[in-house]
Design a protein around this motif. Structure first.
Motif, short mmCIF file in Angstrom:
data_model
loop_
_atom_site.label_atom_id
_atom_site.label_comp_id
_atom_site.label_asym_id
_atom_site.label_seq_id
_atom_site.Cartn_x
_atom_site.Cartn_y
_atom_site.Cartn_z
N GLU A 8 -54.49 14.89 12.89
CA GLU A 8 -52.68 14.00 13.24
C GLU A 8 -51.91 14.11 13.49
O GLU A 8 -51.19 15.38 12.95
N THR A 9 -51.08 14.03 14.04
CA THR A 9 -49.41 14.09 14.62
C THR A 9 -48.48 13.81 13.85
O THR A 9 -48.22 13.25 12.79
N PRO A 11 -45.31 14.37 11.98
CA PRO A 11 -43.98 13.90 12.00
C PRO A 11 -42.24 14.75 13.66
O PRO A 11 -41.84 13.88 14.19
N ARG A 14 -44.13 14.56 18.09
CA ARG A 14 -44.31 13.12 18.78
C ARG A 14 -43.71 12.67 20.31
O ARG A 14 -43.88 11.91 20.44
N MET A 16 -44.72 10.84 23.20
CA MET A 16 -45.57 9.96 23.46
C MET A 16 -47.02 10.16 24.35
O MET A 16 -47.99 9.98 24.54
N LEU A 195 -48.76 1.47 15.69
CA LEU A 195 -48.84 3.08 16.06
C LEU A 195 -47.77 4.60 15.71
O LEU A 195 -47.32 5.16 15.17
N TYR A 196 -46.66 3.70 16.49
CA TYR A 196 -45.49 4.18 16.32
C TYR A 196 -44.71 3.93 14.98
O TYR A 196 -45.01 4.62 14.73
N VAL A 197 -44.81 3.00 14.44
CA VAL A 197 -44.49 2.71 12.94
C VAL A 197 -45.17 3.86 12.41
O VAL A 197 -44.50 4.12 10.43
N SER A 198 -46.46 3.62 12.79
CA SER A 198 -46.74 4.49 11.47
C SER A 198 -46.55 6.03 10.92
O SER A 198 -46.85 6.73 10.24
N ARG A 199 -45.98 6.81 12.23
CA ARG A 199 -45.50 7.76 11.95
C ARG A 199 -44.12 7.34 11.45
O ARG A 199 -43.35 8.95 11.77
N SER A 200 -43.71 6.71 11.39
CA SER A 200 -42.46 6.27 10.80
C SER A 200 -42.23 6.55 8.99
O SER A 200 -43.14 6.77 8.72
N MET A 202 -41.35 4.57 7.19
CA MET A 202 -42.14 3.21 6.71
C MET A 202 -43.34 3.59 6.70
O MET A 202 -44.27 2.80 5.85
N LEU A 204 -45.73 6.30 6.93
CA LEU A 204 -45.63 7.52 6.47
C LEU A 204 -45.80 6.70 4.69
O LEU A 204 -46.48 7.26 4.19
N ASP B 113 -46.60 16.10 6.24
CA ASP B 113 -46.57 15.02 5.87
C ASP B 113 -46.15 14.48 4.62
O ASP B 113 -44.69 14.14 4.22
N LEU B 117 -42.24 13.54 3.43
CA LEU B 117 -42.17 11.72 2.07
C LEU B 117 -41.37 12.31 0.96
O LEU B 117 -40.86 11.59 0.81
N ARG B 126 -34.87 4.60 3.80
CA ARG B 126 -36.19 4.81 3.89
C ARG B 126 -37.58 4.12 4.28
O ARG B 126 -38.69 3.90 4.22
N PHE B 127 -36.58 2.71 4.67
CA PHE B 127 -38.14 1.71 4.81
C PHE B 127 -37.82 1.85 6.42
O PHE B 127 -38.67 0.48 8.04
N SER B 128 -37.67 2.65 7.16
CA SER B 128 -36.79 2.99 8.66
C SER B 128 -38.56 2.92 9.01
O SER B 128 -39.05 3.70 8.96
N MET B 129 -37.87 1.88 10.16
CA MET B 129 -39.53 2.41 11.09
C MET B 129 -39.02 2.91 12.19
O MET B 129 -40.19 2.70 13.17
N LEU B 130 -38.23 3.97 12.19
CA LEU B 130 -37.91 4.82 13.42
C LEU B 130 -38.50 6.04 13.58
O LEU B 130 -38.58 6.52 12.03
N ARG B 131 -39.16 6.75 13.83
CA ARG B 131 -40.09 7.92 14.34
C ARG B 131 -38.71 8.66 13.89
O ARG B 131 -37.51 8.56 14.55
N PRO B 132 -39.35 9.99 12.95
CA PRO B 132 -38.24 10.40 12.91
C PRO B 132 -37.60 12.09 14.17
O PRO B 132 -38.83 11.74 14.36
N LEU B 139 -36.50 16.22 7.88
CA LEU B 139 -37.85 16.61 8.90
C LEU B 139 -37.65 18.35 8.95
O LEU B 139 -38.38 19.05 7.95
#
Ligand SMILES: Nc1ncnc2c1ncn2[C@@H]1O[C@H](COP(=O)(O)OP(=O)(O)OP(=O)(O)O)[C@@H](O)[C@H]1O
Ligand SMILES: [Mg+2]
Lengths: 351, 263
Positions: A8-9, A11, A14, A16, A195-200, A202, A204, B113, B117, B126-132, B139
């Motif tokens: 799994e990638t 964080p 990343r 893409m 896919l993107y949000v799954s690694r954010s 939120m 995770l 991960d 977390l 904590r609700f951010s939808m942006l990848r780190p 991180l």
């Protein structure tokens, strides 16, 4: 269960692109040029429909695969969005439809669907497992019966017909080629978004909650709030799927989100696989193929066309029995069979 | 960081509020009194061992402090603030951390991960939808903690593939995320090899002074090396308290302990 070491990638890794295998690019190119050789039926009915059902099942995959929440109300969220577009926009039921322009009725549909999903989520997240399924199924059937009996707003049994997409940019979006690209665009959009949000944080956090809610709150997360937020997010792919579904058939009626279709979405997501956002699309494609061709085959074999459901049901049984991870899991297994150790020539057991 | 309060270690304890204060904490499971009127005070930075036979109520005590269970009666104060009925996440954000007797990890996620977390849990967005981003503080500190727990080699493996000892190490790393002030360690050494035990003792001894902890430990040797004060529990009550030397030579404690070892 067949544990597959998914690298799994993290964080950190990343980037893409670059890691994407050539086969994926080829498949993307294939989808883009498909209209140059495919028939209208294939574009509109097979692929268009697969993308739409895939998007609705994707919203379930997001909740179930990442969050461990099996919501049967995702088709209902889609249906509600379709209804709002019909009620606020234009349809053949001129007594009810408001004729608002698209830039009002589409946002309204998304907003109402999101609010509805949030309320459903708020009710459902207090429960686990089978109870989540029961509550969301109850919501779905309540919606079905309500729309069937309510004539003032939902036009009861017959619902709405003549619901067409707006003629935006001078394009007839119900033309097979245009509709193909429209649904492809949104399917791809939501596929990559999930896919993107799954690694954010939120995404995770949601996976952490799936694995261990108690530990998550012991890490400072508000588990309930995250679960509800997941329902809100998942409303959007479902709602867009619902709007496209309504445009595709130019109608919406209680049956669109009846108990049958509600279960179908679950079956699609499970058949495809809940581990990766591509699963729901694979499941949807298989479902659409079966639904479109099995009747012909069954009839040719002298069997009743209505046995189609039986076929789907059997397929479901087989998949759940042999590959709990759906077709994706089956694919991983097959790939393993062909991956032999170059030294000893034997099958390499992945952990 | 949220915990702006700088606690400058054991020396300044005189005027500062206590790190943890339990008053008459009682927990009942039906007819069973798992905790019976437990009172206990910890200074900031204090390191304490809790001993006691199986079923003495040690884990239940932790569960009440972290908010996994609400106590039936009594009061819990963390740095002077009454947290008796706070939800777990609110206590964590105030610097409380814990590890579990039976590892509670995220099996479907990688080691990094898991720690990431833990680091995110006490931060905003904590609700951010942006990848780190590569340089996101959470991180970076997650990567540091991976090293601290000697988990570099398995950093990207799924937790379900870790050895038992590695999972225990990961538990500790996760408890050290953010700005911990008080750790609750539930038998962290159980099941570890002698080498792993030694590594654990070193990690604990090298913690910054202002971080206090309560460690539940059956192994007297480990307990005595990492704690300056010992609380002995029995049948849900505080049975005896004192410094390690005193308790080691206490006849009643020995009787209890030997009895348990024999039984
Ligand atoms: N959730 C629960 N429901 C009912 N009884 C419980 C619960 N948790 C603990 N108990 C009971 O409370 C008592 C104290 O348990 P606890 O886990 O706190 O003991 P412990 O001191 O941690 O023991 P050990 O050394 O075995 O870990 C036991 O009798 C246990 O069975
Ligand atoms: Mg215990």
């Amino acid at each position: 269960m067949a544990q597959v070491v998914t690298t799994e990638t993290t964080p950190q890794s990343r980037s893409m692109f670059g890691r994407i295998p050539a086969a994926y690019w080829l498949f993307g190119a294939f989808l883009l040029v498909l209209p140059s050789f495919a028939s209208n039926f294939v574009m509109y009915q097979i692929f268009g429909w697969s993308f739409i059902l895939g998007m609705i099942a994707l919203s379930l995959m997001f909740l179930a695969g990442y969050g461990g929440m099996f919501s049967l109300a995702q088709m209902t969220v889609a249906g509600l969005a379709g209804y709002v577009v019909a009620i606020c926009g234009t349809s053949a039921i001129t007594d009810i439809s408001q004729n608002w322009p698209w830039y009002v009725n589409i946002p309204a549909a998304l907003l109402i669907a999101a609010i509805f999903a949030t309320v459903v989520g708020w009710l459902a997240v207090r429960t686990e497992g089978i109870y989540t399924i029961m509550i969301t199924l109850a919501v779905a059937s309540a919606f079905f019966y309500f729309t069937r009996q309510n004539y003032v707003l939902f036009n009861g049994f017959s619902g709405f017909n003549g619901v067409f997409p707006p003629q935006l940019f001078g394009v007839d979006w119900r033309h097979p080629v245009a509709f193909y690209y429209l649904s492809l665009f949104w399917a791809a959009f939501w596929y990559f978004a999930v896919l993107y949000v799954s690694r954010s944080p939120m995404g995770l956090a949601l996976q952490g909650i799936r694995d261990n809610p108690r530990r998550m709150s012991a890490l400072g997360f508000d588990v309930t709030a995250h679960r509800v937020a997941a329902y809100t997010f998942a409303a959007f792919p479902a709602a867009i799927g619902g709007i496209l579904l309504t445009w595709q058939s130019a109608q919406i009626s209680p049956g669109t989100a009846g108990v049958g279709p509600v279960i179908d979405i679950l079956v699609i997501a499970v058949i495809g696989g809940l581990r990766h956002p591509v699963g729901p699309f694979v499941g949807a494609f298989v479902y659409v193929i079966l639904k479109s061709f099995s009747i012909d085959i069954l009839v040719a074999l002298g069997l009743g066309g209505e046995r189609f459901q039986l076929l789907i049901g059997l397929g479901f049984l087989v998949i759940v029995f042999w590959s709990p991870d759906g077709l994706l899991g089956l694919w991983a297994k097959l790939r393993d069979l062909h991956r032999r150790d170059p030294l000893i020539g034997r099958l390499v057991r992945r952990l | 960081m949220r915990s702006g309060v700088q606690v400058s270690g054991r020396l300044s304890a005189a005027g500062a509020s206590n790190a943890l204060e339990l008053r008459g904490v009682t927990k009942r499971f039906g007819a069973l009194l798992a905790l019976n009127d437990v009172s206990m005070t910890l200074r900031p930075g204090e390191r304490r061992a809790v001993l006691g036979s199986n079923g003495a109520g040690k884990t239940t005590l932790f569960n009440c402090i972290t908010g996994d269970f609400l106590p039936t009666a009594g009061e819990i104060r963390l740095y002077g603030e009454d947290i008796t009925v706070f939800p777990p996440q609110e206590r964590i954000r105030r610097g409380l951390r814990r590890t579990y007797q039976i590892s509670l990890l995220f099996a479907g996620l990688s080691v990094l991960d898991n720690i990431y977390l833990a680091c995110r849990g006490v931060l905003r967005r904590r609700f951010s939808m942006l990848r780190p981003g590569r340089n996101e503080p959470a991180l970076l500190s997650a990567v540091d903690l991976v090293e601290l727990a000697h988990l570099q080699e398995v950093r990207d493996s799924l937790v379900s593939h870790l050895s038992y000892g590695q999972q225990r190490q990961l538990e500790i790393a996760m408890a050290l995320a953010g700005a911990p002030r008080l750790l609750l360690l539930d038998e962290p050494a159980a099941g570890l090899s002698p080498n792993e035990r030694q590594a654990l003792v070193e990690i604990l001894q090298n913690l910054p002074e202002h971080i206090g902890y309560i460690i539940i430990e059956h192994d007297m040797d480990v307990a005595l090396r990492v704690a300056e004060f010992v609380t002995m529990m029995h049948n849900g009550r505080v049975f005896k308290e004192g410094n390690p030397r005193e308790l080691e030579n206490d006849a009643e404690v020995q009787a209890l302990y030997l009895g348990e070892v024999d039984g």
